[in-house]
Enzyme design. Structure first.
Site, PDB file in Angstrom:
ATOM      1  N   LYS A 174       0.842  -1.197   0.000  1.00 44.28           N
ATOM      2  CA  LYS A 174       0.000   0.000   0.000  1.00 44.28           C
ATOM      3  C   LYS A 174       0.879   1.248   0.000  1.00 44.28           C
ATOM      4  O   LYS A 174       1.911   1.288   0.673  1.00 44.28           O
ATOM      5  CB  LYS A 174      -0.906  -0.036   1.235  1.00 44.28           C
ATOM      6  CG  LYS A 174      -1.987   1.045   1.286  1.00 44.28           C
ATOM      7  CD  LYS A 174      -2.873   0.836   2.515  1.00 44.28           C
ATOM      8  CE  LYS A 174      -3.964   1.883   2.636  1.00 44.28           C
ATOM      9  NZ  LYS A 174      -4.828   1.661   3.814  1.00 44.28           N
ATOM     10  N   SER A 227      -9.614   1.508   3.341  1.00 48.21           N
ATOM     11  CA  SER A 227      -8.878   2.287   2.360  1.00 48.21           C
ATOM     12  C   SER A 227      -7.822   1.497   1.578  1.00 48.21           C
ATOM     13  O   SER A 227      -7.194   2.036   0.672  1.00 48.21           O
ATOM     14  CB  SER A 227      -8.182   3.447   3.077  1.00 48.21           C
ATOM     15  OG  SER A 227      -7.250   2.956   4.035  1.00 48.21           O
ATOM     16  N   SER A 281      -9.594  -0.876   7.583  1.00 40.90           N
ATOM     17  CA  SER A 281      -9.143  -0.608   6.215  1.00 40.90           C
ATOM     18  C   SER A 281      -8.520  -1.788   5.487  1.00 40.90           C
ATOM     19  O   SER A 281      -8.303  -1.719   4.280  1.00 40.90           O
ATOM     20  CB  SER A 281      -8.146   0.558   6.200  1.00 40.90           C
ATOM     21  OG  SER A 281      -8.810   1.785   6.369  1.00 40.90           O
TER      22      SER A 281
END
Length: 528
Positions: free
Chosen positions: A76, A171, A195
């Site tokens: 990420k 996210s 997330s």
């Protein structure tokens, strides 16, 4: 080969059935074919191929570094990566290249993993749809699956298939899409309020949030220091355990990590006996907004444990109704503090205004942050005002303790693992998702997940079945603090029972070709 699990591919590499370079090239080719998913912000092709070459030499010399050697992974884009741009999907950090690797990234590289690239997210990880980053929204690979498309064809009211694609959740949506679309075998996400688990549920993956303090946060660009945890996204529980084994342990650069040595690797038994377990079902999680399909699967999962001899009991987490508000106050307060470092002086974006330092600060932050980030900063600063501090921030800290104690009391009553939904429903179409603002959506989507972060507990989302629309639905298991191995053992047993149907690689590839062809045709028609 791309559809296999990490463990299976690791065995294939050791047996010489495929080389790290061949595997890397296959993943890079698939990343290019699935570019329209917008899963990656940066593809580190040269870096990955060089790492694959080094891995290949180790295998030839009989010096493999372990199960992760030669395995393609993604990270990420809020984890620092040395020499590779790290943006947090924000204008504020566009062009920022860290001089060091996050501890978790370094640990993966030390095990020989191949870094395919940095994945997309909501700006600074503030969101639950992966729709609010500066690089655009992430598309859920299940939007193009045979299962979903066939169900949609049966619906006479379905809209245009090419425009009505689904969100990934967030996210860590880019990481989820990357694993779900077979472009890598595991990906790092971050988990502050759900997330990692939220996109895992929407993309048919295993999403694991370790106990707070088990895995280092050093190099993870902070959102909420007291809740942030690096998360793991894989296609099966065994793979998550392998990655956890590489990541877990103390880090002198992160004072919140446990100092005691961790028993590694996290080996999970092939056969587990759940008959002596006590499974807790929190009654407060049966909320009116919960879809009937998720509720039904939750009930069937409880019945499954009961049929194997486990004790299933209803438990109470009495302060659950306060958790979302409490989380909002604490989250935005820490965000306001953490975002103060982005001032245009040390790194990241800096505006051209030089009338005064104050004017430069204000303009830099206005240009660098989106509305969502600025909104959370404003909320946090409000809660931290001298006249509000006691009534909001301090009270929220006290409520957080009550919420954490609810879990302690549940586990002290004899419960081994809690079983809950992960999300209210399956993934929704993007056009439907954006009808509501980020704050409203996050409050809805974090309802079952954020309390775990406030309590510092381990939790994992496991894909259970497909909905009537042909989309993944996940359930969440919550364990005692630092009983991560027990939690994953239970999750593995459950995973084996439900036999979740994964996206078939060829089905996705056929749809990729169709989508790419449609995009080319659209481009031609626009030029005409």
């Amino acid at each position: 080969m791309l559809g296999r699990s990490l463990r299976e591919v690791s065995a294939a590499l050791k047996q010489g059935q495929i080389t790290p370079t061949e595997l890397c090239q296959k993943c890079l080719s698939l990343i290019k074919k699935t570019k329209f998913l917008n899963a990656y912000i940066t593809v580190s092709e040269e870096v990955a191929l060089k790492q694959a070459e080094e891995s290949e030499k180790r295998y030839k010399n009989g010096q493999s570094l372990g199960d992760l050697d030669g395995i393609p992974i993604a990270v990420k884009d809020n984890f620092s990566t040395s020499g590779i741009e790290t943006t947090c999907a924000s204008n504020m950090l566009k062009g920022y290249i860290p001089p060091y690797n996050a501890t978790v990234v370094q640990k993966l590289l030390d095990q020989g993993a191949l870094l395919m690239g940095k994945t997309n997210l909501d700006e600074f990880a503030m969101g639950s749809g992966s729709t609010d980053g500066v690089f655009g929204p992430v598309k859920n690979p299940w939007s193009y699956s045979k299962q979903y498309r066939e169900k949609r064809k049966q619906n006479p009211h379905s809209e245009n298939e090419d425009s009505d694609w689904l969100i990934t959740g967030g996210s860590s949506g880019g990481s989820a899409a990357a694993v779900s679309a077979f472009t890598c075998y595991a990906a790092l996400g971050s988990d502050t309020g759900g997330s990692t688990r939220n996109p895992a549920a929407h993309c048919g993956l295993v999403g694991f949030k370790p106990s707070y303090g088990l895995v280092s946060r050093h190099g993870l660009i902070p959102l909420v220091n007291s809740m942030d945890v690096p998360g793991i996204l894989t296609r099966c529980v065994d793979d998550a355990a392998i990655v956890l084994g590489a990541l877990a342990g103390p880090d002198p650069r992160d004072s919140t990590t446990v100092h005691e040595p961790i028993n590694k690797p996290f080996m999970l038994p092939s056969l587990a006996d759940v008959s002596k377990l006590c499974i807790g079902i929190p009654k407060e999680y049966l909320v009116p907004e919960l879809s009937s399909e998720v509720q039904s699967l939750w009930s069937k999962a409880a019945d499954l444990f009961e049929s194997e001899g486990a004790k299933v009991i209803e438990v109470s987490l009495p302060h659950t109704s306060y958790s979302i508000v409490c989380y909002h106050v604490l989250c935005t307060s820490e965000v306001a503090s953490n975002m103060a470092r982005f001032d245009g002086l040390q790194y990241g974006h800096r505006c051209d205004i030089d009338v005064s330092t104050e004017a430069m600060y204000a303009a830099t932050r206005r240009e660098g942050f989106n509305d969502v980030v600025r909104g959370r900063i404003l909320s946090g600063n409000f809660f931290l005002l001298k006249e509000n501090y006691e009534n909001y921030f301090v009270k929220a800290q006290k409520v957080r303790r009550l919420i954490a104690n609810d879990f302690v009391n549940a586990f002290n009553s004899g419960v081994d693992v809690l079983l809950t939904p992960t999300t209210l429903s399956e993934a929704v179409p993007y056009l439907e998702f954006i009808k509501e603002d980020n704050r409203t959506r996050s409050a809805q989507d974090d309802i079952f997940t954020q309390a775990v972060n406030m309590a510092g507990l381990p939790a994992v989302s496991i894909p259970v079945a497909l909905s009537n629309q042909g989309l993944p639905i996940g359930l969440q298991f919550i364990g005692r603090a630092f009983c991560d191995q027990q939690l994953l053992t239970v999750a593995k047993w459950f995973e084996k029972q439900v036999q979740f149907p994964v996206i078939q690689l060829q089905e996705l590839m056929d749809d990729c070709s169709a989508v790419l062809e449609n995009e080319k045709l659209a481009s031609v028609s626009l030029k005409q």
